[in-house]
Design a protein around this motif. Structure first.
Motif, PDB file in Angstrom:
ATOM      1  N   LEU A 195      92.490  12.128 -30.887  1.00 58.57           N
ATOM      2  CA  LEU A 195      93.389  13.225 -31.271  1.00 58.57           C
ATOM      3  C   LEU A 195      92.796  14.607 -31.026  1.00 58.57           C
ATOM      4  CD1 LEU A 195      94.891  11.976 -34.666  1.00 58.57           C
ATOM      5  CD2 LEU A 195      96.046  12.185 -32.451  1.00 58.57           C
ATOM      6  N   HIS A 196      91.480  14.710 -30.959  1.00 54.33           N
ATOM      7  CA  HIS A 196      90.875  16.036 -30.795  1.00 54.33           C
ATOM      8  C   HIS A 196      91.244  16.628 -29.436  1.00 54.33           C
ATOM      9  CE1 HIS A 196      88.056  19.297 -31.374  1.00 54.33           C
ATOM     10  NE2 HIS A 196      87.649  19.093 -30.135  1.00 54.33           N
ATOM     11  N   GLU A 201      95.948  15.609 -43.779  1.00 59.73           N
ATOM     12  CA  GLU A 201      95.403  14.248 -43.877  1.00 59.73           C
ATOM     13  C   GLU A 201      94.503  13.887 -42.684  1.00 59.73           C
ATOM     14  OE1 GLU A 201      98.498  15.139 -43.455  1.00 59.73           O
ATOM     15  OE2 GLU A 201      99.538  13.896 -41.980  1.00 59.73           O
ATOM     16  N   ASP A 202      94.410  14.747 -41.691  1.00 60.71           N
ATOM     17  CA  ASP A 202      93.606  14.419 -40.506  1.00 60.71           C
ATOM     18  C   ASP A 202      92.123  14.398 -40.850  1.00 60.71           C
ATOM     19  OD1 ASP A 202      95.714  14.158 -38.760  1.00 60.71           O
ATOM     20  OD2 ASP A 202      95.682  16.257 -38.147  1.00 60.71           O
ATOM     21  N   THR A 203      91.438  13.374 -40.376  1.00 61.58           N
ATOM     22  CA  THR A 203      89.994  13.298 -40.603  1.00 61.58           C
ATOM     23  C   THR A 203      89.329  12.718 -39.356  1.00 61.58           C
ATOM     24  OG1 THR A 203      88.288  12.535 -42.129  1.00 61.58           O
ATOM     25  CG2 THR A 203      90.133  11.029 -41.753  1.00 61.58           C
ATOM     26  N   PRO A 259      88.938  15.471 -35.790  1.00 64.64           N
ATOM     27  CA  PRO A 259      90.389  15.688 -35.877  1.00 64.64           C
ATOM     28  C   PRO A 259      90.833  16.734 -34.839  1.00 64.64           C
ATOM     29  CG  PRO A 259      89.243  16.624 -37.792  1.00 64.64           C
ATOM     30  CD  PRO A 259      88.201  15.953 -36.951  1.00 64.64           C
ATOM     31  N   ARG A 308      95.900  20.967 -36.933  1.00 71.35           N
ATOM     32  CA  ARG A 308      95.486  19.913 -37.860  1.00 71.35           C
ATOM     33  C   ARG A 308      96.434  19.787 -39.058  1.00 71.35           C
ATOM     34  NH1 ARG A 308      89.302  20.612 -39.202  1.00 71.35           N
ATOM     35  NH2 ARG A 308      89.256  20.470 -36.927  1.00 71.35           N
ATOM     36  N   HIS A 309      96.652  18.553 -39.500  1.00 71.89           N
ATOM     37  CA  HIS A 309      97.387  18.310 -40.747  1.00 71.89           C
ATOM     38  C   HIS A 309      96.374  18.006 -41.847  1.00 71.89           C
ATOM     39  CE1 HIS A 309     100.224  17.138 -37.488  1.00 71.89           C
ATOM     40  NE2 HIS A 309     101.005  17.936 -38.191  1.00 71.89           N
ATOM     41  N   ASN A 327      87.970  10.068 -36.688  1.00 73.62           N
ATOM     42  CA  ASN A 327      88.539   8.836 -36.147  1.00 73.62           C
ATOM     43  C   ASN A 327      87.470   7.740 -36.247  1.00 73.62           C
ATOM     44  OD1 ASN A 327      89.581   6.784 -34.578  1.00 73.62           O
ATOM     45  ND2 ASN A 327      90.473   8.177 -33.061  1.00 73.62           N
TER      46      ASN A 327
END
Ligand SMILES: [Zn+2]
Length: 247
Positions: free
Chosen positions: A167-168, A200-202, A191, A197-198, A204
């Protein structure tokens, strides 16, 4: 004062990151492969790259022949023009950088971009701070690209490049150097960039676990200190090491 490289193994160093996130200065990998030096990422600006050049001279490293981009984000790419080397990266990296080449880079363009999308202000200010002068600036695009995997033999060293995505930045790759038992993983498991970013994103963690290998002793990402396999493995199972920060 000369910047100090951190030696990882016999032929591998890093020009270490700046701990201040406002400087957006990532780790740059240095691999001496016989009569060539290969960099992992090109630095965030010509100024950063020139500091790397001076540090390379201190260890009497051969000329830089290749730069492997871990992904297309500016802080890993904008210094590359200083080295006059061949760049390599994922095919999506070339596509992203192709779009960036077309922008009218200058301090006034950055100001306009901040007006257009205020959420990107912190990143754009870091870019403006890193790039003291936009005259003669040039983005070096990867000449050599791949889609899934590429093996490079450079003198005494092998570079195994694998597309890992995430996702990054969807063009993220991992660079494995088996002879050195080192893997460079860029920002692949981070993230998305902060403005995308949201809450909840952390990290991976699944991607991290997929990179674990008995054949690797050192994991080097874009913006954290180098990690041993043990630290990286504990991190990948969800235990955040003290020295690691969310980027
Ligand atoms: Zn990045």
């Amino acid at each position: 004062m000369t910047d100090t490289l951190v030696q990882i193994t016999d032929n591998v160093w890093i020009f270490p990151r700046d701990e201040d996130p406002a400087r957006a200065q990532p780790n740059v990998g240095i691999v001496v492969a016989g009569h060539k030096t290969v960099l992992i990422d090109g630095g965030n600006s010509p100024r950063h790259a020139r500091r790397i050049m001076i540090a390379l001279d201190d260890i009497e490293a051969p000329a830089v022949s290749h730069i492997i981009y871990t992904h297309s984000h500016w802080d890993h790419v904008f210094g590359a023009m200083v080295f006059g080397a061949t760049a390599l990266g994922h095919e999506l990296c070339r596509k992203q950088l192709g779009e960036m080449v077309a922008k009218p880079w200058s301090h006034s363009y950055i100001q306009e971009e901040i007006q257009r999308s205020p959420a990107r202000e912190a990143g754009l200010r870091a870019m403006s701070r890193a790039m003291e002068d936009w005259r003669n600036f040039r983005i070096v695009q990867p000449e050599v690209v791949f889609s899934r995997h590429l093996t490079l033999h450079m003198d005494s060293m092998t570079f195994e490049l694998d597309h890992v995505g995430g996702l990054h930045s969807p063009d993220s790759i991992a660079v494995r150097i088996p002879e050195a038992r080192v893997m460079f993983i860029g920002d692949s498991y981070y993230p998305p960039a902060s403005y995308l970013r949201h809450a909840e994103d952390t990290y991976n963690f699944a991607l991290m676990r997929s990179l674990l290998s008995e054949d690797i002793d050192h994991y080097i990402d874009g913006h954290n200190p180098p990690m041993t396999r043990d630290t990286f493995s504990r991190f990948a199972s969800g235990t955040l090491p003290d020295e690691i920060e969310l980027h």
